[in-house]
Design a protein around this motif. Structure first.
Motif, PDB file in Angstrom:
ATOM      1  N   THR A  26      26.492  84.935 -41.222  1.00  0.00           N
ATOM      2  CA  THR A  26      25.104  84.748 -41.650  1.00  0.00           C
ATOM      3  C   THR A  26      24.511  83.486 -41.029  1.00  0.00           C
ATOM      4  OG1 THR A  26      25.508  85.926 -43.709  1.00  0.00           O
ATOM      5  CG2 THR A  26      23.617  84.439 -43.669  1.00  0.00           C
ATOM      6  N   ALA A  27      25.262  82.390 -41.054  1.00  0.00           N
ATOM      7  CA  ALA A  27      24.763  81.127 -40.497  1.00  0.00           C
ATOM      8  C   ALA A  27      24.564  81.223 -38.987  1.00  0.00           C
ATOM      9  CB  ALA A  27      25.722  79.987 -40.839  1.00  0.00           C
ATOM     10  N   VAL A  28      25.524  81.827 -38.281  1.00  0.00           N
ATOM     11  CA  VAL A  28      25.410  81.944 -36.817  1.00  0.00           C
ATOM     12  C   VAL A  28      24.198  82.795 -36.451  1.00  0.00           C
ATOM     13  CG1 VAL A  28      26.496  82.924 -34.754  1.00  0.00           C
ATOM     14  CG2 VAL A  28      27.850  81.542 -36.334  1.00  0.00           C
ATOM     15  N   GLU A  29      24.043  83.947 -37.091  1.00  0.00           N
ATOM     16  CA  GLU A  29      22.927  84.830 -36.736  1.00  0.00           C
ATOM     17  C   GLU A  29      21.575  84.237 -37.135  1.00  0.00           C
ATOM     18  OE1 GLU A  29      25.030  89.175 -36.505  1.00  0.00           O
ATOM     19  OE2 GLU A  29      24.096  88.628 -38.404  1.00  0.00           O
ATOM     20  N   ARG A  30      21.540  83.413 -38.169  1.00  0.00           N
ATOM     21  CA  ARG A  30      20.291  82.756 -38.562  1.00  0.00           C
ATOM     22  C   ARG A  30      19.921  81.694 -37.529  1.00  0.00           C
ATOM     23  NH1 ARG A  30      20.606  78.435 -41.330  1.00  0.00           N
ATOM     24  NH2 ARG A  30      22.398  79.080 -42.563  1.00  0.00           N
ATOM     25  N   LYS A  31      20.896  80.896 -37.095  1.00  0.00           N
ATOM     26  CA  LYS A  31      20.626  79.810 -36.149  1.00  0.00           C
ATOM     27  C   LYS A  31      20.458  80.308 -34.714  1.00  0.00           C
ATOM     28  CE  LYS A  31      22.800  76.268 -38.850  1.00  0.00           C
ATOM     29  NZ  LYS A  31      22.997  74.850 -38.730  1.00  0.00           N
ATOM     30  N   PHE A  32      21.131  81.401 -34.389  1.00  0.00           N
ATOM     31  CA  PHE A  32      21.110  81.933 -33.024  1.00  0.00           C
ATOM     32  C   PHE A  32      20.837  83.438 -33.087  1.00  0.00           C
ATOM     33  CE2 PHE A  32      24.051  78.369 -33.254  1.00  0.00           C
ATOM     34  CZ  PHE A  32      23.471  77.505 -32.334  1.00  0.00           C
ATOM     35  N   PRO A  33      19.590  83.826 -33.317  1.00  0.00           N
ATOM     36  CA  PRO A  33      19.279  85.254 -33.485  1.00  0.00           C
ATOM     37  C   PRO A  33      19.578  86.107 -32.251  1.00  0.00           C
ATOM     38  CG  PRO A  33      17.273  83.922 -33.439  1.00  0.00           C
ATOM     39  CD  PRO A  33      18.428  82.976 -33.472  1.00  0.00           C
ATOM     40  N   GLU A  34      19.768  85.471 -31.097  1.00  0.00           N
ATOM     41  CA  GLU A  34      20.118  86.236 -29.901  1.00  0.00           C
ATOM     42  C   GLU A  34      21.586  86.659 -29.891  1.00  0.00           C
ATOM     43  OE1 GLU A  34      20.251  81.854 -28.597  1.00  0.00           O
ATOM     44  OE2 GLU A  34      19.406  83.055 -30.189  1.00  0.00           O
ATOM     45  N   ALA A  35      22.391  86.112 -30.799  1.00  0.00           N
ATOM     46  CA  ALA A  35      23.810  86.494 -30.905  1.00  0.00           C
ATOM     47  C   ALA A  35      23.968  87.479 -32.057  1.00  0.00           C
ATOM     48  CB  ALA A  35      24.668  85.266 -31.157  1.00  0.00           C
ATOM     49  N   GLU A  36      24.745  88.522 -31.819  1.00  0.00           N
ATOM     50  CA  GLU A  36      24.999  89.535 -32.848  1.00  0.00           C
ATOM     51  C   GLU A  36      26.493  89.539 -33.165  1.00  0.00           C
ATOM     52  OE1 GLU A  36      24.985  94.350 -33.251  1.00  0.00           O
ATOM     53  OE2 GLU A  36      23.512  93.433 -31.923  1.00  0.00           O
ATOM     54  N   VAL A  37      26.836  89.298 -34.428  1.00  0.00           N
ATOM     55  CA  VAL A  37      28.226  89.184 -34.858  1.00  0.00           C
ATOM     56  C   VAL A  37      28.624  90.403 -35.682  1.00  0.00           C
ATOM     57  CG1 VAL A  37      29.877  87.803 -36.183  1.00  0.00           C
ATOM     58  CG2 VAL A  37      28.028  86.663 -34.926  1.00  0.00           C
ATOM     59  N   PRO A  57      23.476  87.714 -24.903  1.00  0.00           N
ATOM     60  CA  PRO A  57      22.714  88.277 -23.783  1.00  0.00           C
ATOM     61  C   PRO A  57      23.346  87.987 -22.420  1.00  0.00           C
ATOM     62  CG  PRO A  57      21.232  87.243 -25.356  1.00  0.00           C
ATOM     63  CD  PRO A  57      22.633  86.893 -25.777  1.00  0.00           C
ATOM     64  N   SER A  58      24.019  86.806 -22.292  1.00  0.00           N
ATOM     65  CA  SER A  58      24.608  86.427 -21.010  1.00  0.00           C
ATOM     66  C   SER A  58      25.743  85.436 -21.249  1.00  0.00           C
ATOM     67  CB  SER A  58      23.560  85.776 -20.108  1.00  0.00           C
ATOM     68  OG  SER A  58      23.198  84.509 -20.648  1.00  0.00           O
ATOM     69  N   MET A  59      26.533  85.169 -20.209  1.00  0.00           N
ATOM     70  CA  MET A  59      27.595  84.169 -20.316  1.00  0.00           C
ATOM     71  C   MET A  59      26.991  82.776 -20.530  1.00  0.00           C
ATOM     72  SD  MET A  59      30.745  83.608 -20.621  1.00  0.00           S
ATOM     73  CE  MET A  59      31.791  84.896 -19.956  1.00  0.00           C
ATOM     74  N   ALA A  60      25.829  82.520 -19.934  1.00  0.00           N
ATOM     75  CA  ALA A  60      25.163  81.234 -20.151  1.00  0.00           C
ATOM     76  C   ALA A  60      24.783  81.060 -21.626  1.00  0.00           C
ATOM     77  CB  ALA A  60      23.923  81.126 -19.267  1.00  0.00           C
ATOM     78  N   ASP A  61      24.335  82.132 -22.272  1.00  0.00           N
ATOM     79  CA  ASP A  61      24.021  82.064 -23.703  1.00  0.00           C
ATOM     80  C   ASP A  61      25.285  81.796 -24.513  1.00  0.00           C
ATOM     81  OD1 ASP A  61      21.132  82.586 -23.910  1.00  0.00           O
ATOM     82  OD2 ASP A  61      21.664  84.519 -23.024  1.00  0.00           O
ATOM     83  N   TYR A  62      26.392  82.459 -24.158  1.00  0.00           N
ATOM     84  CA  TYR A  62      27.661  82.194 -24.844  1.00  0.00           C
ATOM     85  C   TYR A  62      28.007  80.709 -24.736  1.00  0.00           C
ATOM     86  CZ  TYR A  62      32.551  81.153 -25.252  1.00  0.00           C
ATOM     87  OH  TYR A  62      33.720  80.532 -25.572  1.00  0.00           O
ATOM     88  N   GLU A  63      27.956  80.157 -23.540  1.00  0.00           N
ATOM     89  CA  GLU A  63      28.342  78.761 -23.329  1.00  0.00           C
ATOM     90  C   GLU A  63      27.443  77.803 -24.112  1.00  0.00           C
ATOM     91  OE1 GLU A  63      28.374  78.416 -19.080  1.00  0.00           O
ATOM     92  OE2 GLU A  63      30.352  79.347 -18.922  1.00  0.00           O
ATOM     93  N   ARG A  64      26.153  78.072 -24.123  1.00  0.00           N
ATOM     94  CA  ARG A  64      25.201  77.227 -24.858  1.00  0.00           C
ATOM     95  C   ARG A  64      25.465  77.295 -26.365  1.00  0.00           C
ATOM     96  NH1 ARG A  64      20.857  78.854 -27.389  1.00  0.00           N
ATOM     97  NH2 ARG A  64      20.771  80.844 -26.303  1.00  0.00           N
ATOM     98  N   ILE A  65      25.616  78.504 -26.890  1.00  0.00           N
ATOM     99  CA  ILE A  65      25.833  78.681 -28.326  1.00  0.00           C
ATOM    100  C   ILE A  65      27.199  78.146 -28.742  1.00  0.00           C
ATOM    101  CG2 ILE A  65      26.132  80.425 -30.139  1.00  0.00           C
ATOM    102  CD1 ILE A  65      23.919  82.050 -28.641  1.00  0.00           C
ATOM    103  N   ASP A  66      28.223  78.411 -27.945  1.00  0.00           N
ATOM    104  CA  ASP A  66      29.565  77.920 -28.265  1.00  0.00           C
ATOM    105  C   ASP A  66      29.574  76.394 -28.354  1.00  0.00           C
ATOM    106  OD1 ASP A  66      32.463  78.474 -28.646  1.00  0.00           O
ATOM    107  OD2 ASP A  66      32.618  77.338 -26.772  1.00  0.00           O
ATOM    108  N   ALA A  67      28.910  75.730 -27.428  1.00  0.00           N
ATOM    109  CA  ALA A  67      28.842  74.266 -27.455  1.00  0.00           C
ATOM    110  C   ALA A  67      28.086  73.777 -28.695  1.00  0.00           C
ATOM    111  CB  ALA A  67      28.171  73.741 -26.179  1.00  0.00           C
ATOM    112  N   ALA A  68      27.014  74.463 -29.057  1.00  0.00           N
ATOM    113  CA  ALA A  68      26.235  74.073 -30.242  1.00  0.00           C
ATOM    114  C   ALA A  68      27.040  74.285 -31.522  1.00  0.00           C
ATOM    115  CB  ALA A  68      24.929  74.858 -30.287  1.00  0.00           C
TER     116      ALA A  68
END
Length: 99
Positions: A26-37, A57-68
């Motif tokens: 719930t927290a991840v999808e609220r903060k990062f709506p472009e990620a679907e868990v 959406p992309s590997m760049a999005d994964y890297e950005r979200i993972d770091a956050a």
């Protein structure tokens, strides 16, 4: 689209793990709506395994979200006690969707 599949084991404290994972989702999808868990546990084969599928959406999005996520206080608070209950090994796989 890129999909991360993270798998780990669980033991008798699975109700706490499942509840913590739902809060995390719930927290991840609220903060990062472009990620679907999607949270899964298996019904056949090797029992006692959870798989988290996260679509980006992309590997760049994964890297950005993972770091956050690594520095997010709310996420760290949710996962603090739950992470200790995971049984090893934890395995990550990455897939690119065929389109």
């Amino acid at each position: 689209m890129v999909i991360q599949a993270r798998e780990f084991g669980y033991g008798m404290k699975y109700p706490e793990i499942f509840e913590g994972m739902k809060k995390w989702k719930t927290a991840v999808e609220r903060k990062f709506p472009e990620a679907e868990v999607t949270l899964l546990y298996n019904l056949a084969g090797e029992r006692g395994r959870i798989t988290i599928l996260t679509a980006y959406p992309s590997m760049a999005d994964y890297e950005r979200i993972d770091a956050a996520l690594d520095t997010d206080e709310e996420i760290s608070s949710i996962m603090g006690g739950v992470f200790e209950l995971f049984e090893r090994p934890m395995v990550d796989q990455f897939y690119r969707v065929i389109s």
